[in-house]
Enzyme design. Structure first.
Site, short mmCIF file in Angstrom:
data_model
loop_
_atom_site.label_atom_id
_atom_site.label_comp_id
_atom_site.label_asym_id
_atom_site.label_seq_id
_atom_site.Cartn_x
_atom_site.Cartn_y
_atom_site.Cartn_z
N ARG A 277 0.85 -1.18 0.00
CA ARG A 277 0.00 0.00 0.00
C ARG A 277 0.89 1.24 0.00
O ARG A 277 1.48 1.61 1.01
CB ARG A 277 -0.89 -0.03 1.25
CG ARG A 277 -2.06 0.94 1.21
CD ARG A 277 -2.72 1.02 2.57
NE ARG A 277 -1.94 1.87 3.47
CZ ARG A 277 -1.83 1.67 4.78
NH1 ARG A 277 -2.40 0.64 5.36
NH2 ARG A 277 -1.12 2.51 5.52
N TYR B 139 3.43 5.47 11.56
CA TYR B 139 3.83 4.08 11.84
C TYR B 139 4.70 3.46 10.75
O TYR B 139 5.13 2.32 10.89
CB TYR B 139 2.58 3.21 12.06
CG TYR B 139 1.54 3.28 10.96
CD1 TYR B 139 1.66 2.50 9.81
CD2 TYR B 139 0.45 4.13 11.06
CE1 TYR B 139 0.72 2.57 8.80
CE2 TYR B 139 -0.50 4.20 10.04
CZ TYR B 139 -0.37 3.42 8.92
OH TYR B 139 -1.31 3.49 7.92
N HIS C 172 -3.80 4.41 4.61
CA HIS C 172 -4.88 3.42 4.58
C HIS C 172 -6.12 4.03 3.94
O HIS C 172 -6.74 3.44 3.05
CB HIS C 172 -5.19 2.94 6.00
CG HIS C 172 -6.35 2.02 6.08
ND1 HIS C 172 -6.31 0.72 5.61
CD2 HIS C 172 -7.61 2.20 6.57
CE1 HIS C 172 -7.48 0.15 5.80
NE2 HIS C 172 -8.28 1.02 6.39
#
Length: 368
Positions: free
Chosen positions: A256, A269, A260
């Site tokens: 990805r 993160y 998100h």
């Protein structure tokens, strides 16, 4: 993580990250097929970019980008037949567009307009996006059970992300597929991150494809950045399903490249160096390089494609922004086939409130 993205042993792949052939292409893959797939991936990437911009400027709600995962959706869409049924999750824009969902409809859905789910043509057989994690798998198993009980030689394709495989909904659905030998193909988009949780903390299994062993169905791991590999795996699995040979779990390994969703900030993160490295596996650039090396894609063709895609996406955005607002009570009509007494009461209350507001504004029309 990047070992998963590379051409690991046992993982199906045809074109590597450098755009080089590692296996003879399937017989039905020709230049026209490659060009069509590439054109569609570019189309979806540009739509994706525009959708993020619309959200950032307050013209769309939360949007789930599919940046870096275009080969998965494209490969699935190219492999499906018209009679198959797609049960998507929220990152399946590429497959939906191949199935005939208009680009402005995709924008409508993420703009909060349920009318974007009123599909036509081939896509009328398909289900709308599932935002709850994993629940669509149970729906897909039910559809597949209906197909089998009626003796229909069709199949269901249901998609989810890697994080969904940690949910009971997914296991229960796949277990049913195995026990009843249902004609269902489950494609897991392993993009390495379930929001902020890395794949290494999701499961202790070596691969997600291995989860098929627990339910007694076929399990295949493919290079999700290789559109040919995804197509071949899905096409083969669908052929098996239609012939009564049961279901398949396909793990498409990708990454990805975006947050998100537009409500997420992946910099909290993920290290920037990791994302930069993942761009080396970009599925769009990979196929472009492969065709260029074959002498089947030129800078002139690339420029013409970008111009055509920009025009198409801009037209879709214009259509989306010009769509008249849906009726304020419209969302209530999509909860059940027939509105329940509580919903009818809420609807009457809402319409009465809107009427009072309209009167207070001097009769000015108010429907949103």
């Amino acid at each position: 993580m990047f070992d998963d993205l590379d051409q690991a042993p046992g993982k199906l792949g045809f074109i590597d990250a450098r755009g080089k052939s590692v296996r003879t292409l399937p017989d039905d893959i020709d230049v026209a097929w490659l060009q069509k797939s590439y054109q569609h991936m570019v189309r979806i990437r540009q739509l994706d970019k525009k959708a993020v911009a619309l959200q950032r400027t307050g013209q769309m709600h939360t949007y789930p980008s599919c940046l870096g995962q275009e080969a998965i959706g494209t490969g699935i869409g190219m492999a499906m037949q018209n009679e198959d049924v797609l049960v998507p999750y929220y990152r399946d824009q590429a497959t939906q567009a191949i199935r005939g969902v208009r680009l402005e409809q995709i924008l409508q859905v993420w703009g909060g307009d349920e009318r974007g789910n009123l599909f036509e043509g081939v896509a009328a057989r398909d289900f709308p996006n599932s935002v709850p994690i994993g629940t669509q798998m149970s729906h897909a198993a039910g559809i597949a059970a209906a197909m089998k009980s009626r003796g229909i030689r069709q199949a269901v394709v249901a998609n989810c992300g890697d994080g969904a495989t940690s949910r009971g909904d997914v296991y229960e659905a796949l277990n049913l597929v195995g026990v009843w030998q249902l004609p269902m193909v489950a494609v897991v988009n392993n993009n390495q991150w379930a929001i902020s949780v890395p794949r290494s903390l999701q499961t202790a299994t070596r691969t997600l494809a291995e989860k098929a062993l627990a339910v007694g169905i076929e399990g295949v791991q493919v290079d999700g950045n290789d559109v040919v590999a995804v197509y071949q795996a899905v096409r083969s699995a669908l052929a098996r399903a239609r012939c009564g040979k049961g279901g398949t779990l396909i793990e498409a390994v990708s990454y990805r490249l975006s947050d998100h969703t537009t409500a997420d900030d992946a910099t909290r993160y993920r290290e920037a160096s990791e994302v930069n490295k993942a761009w080396d596996f970009d599925p769009v650039k990979r196929l472009q390089t492969y065709m260029h090396d074959l002498g089947q894609w030129t800078p002139a063709q690339e420029q013409a494609l970008l111009v055509a895609v920009k025009q198409e996406v801009d037209a879709a955005v214009t259509a989306y922004l010009k769509t008249p607002p849906q009726a304020a009570d419209d969302f209530m009509a999509y909860v059940f086939a027939n509105m329940t007494p509580p919903l009818l009461a809420q609807r009457e209350h809402l319409l009465a409130r809107l009427e009072r507001d309209n009167a207070a504004q001097g009769g000015k029309h108010h429907d949103s």
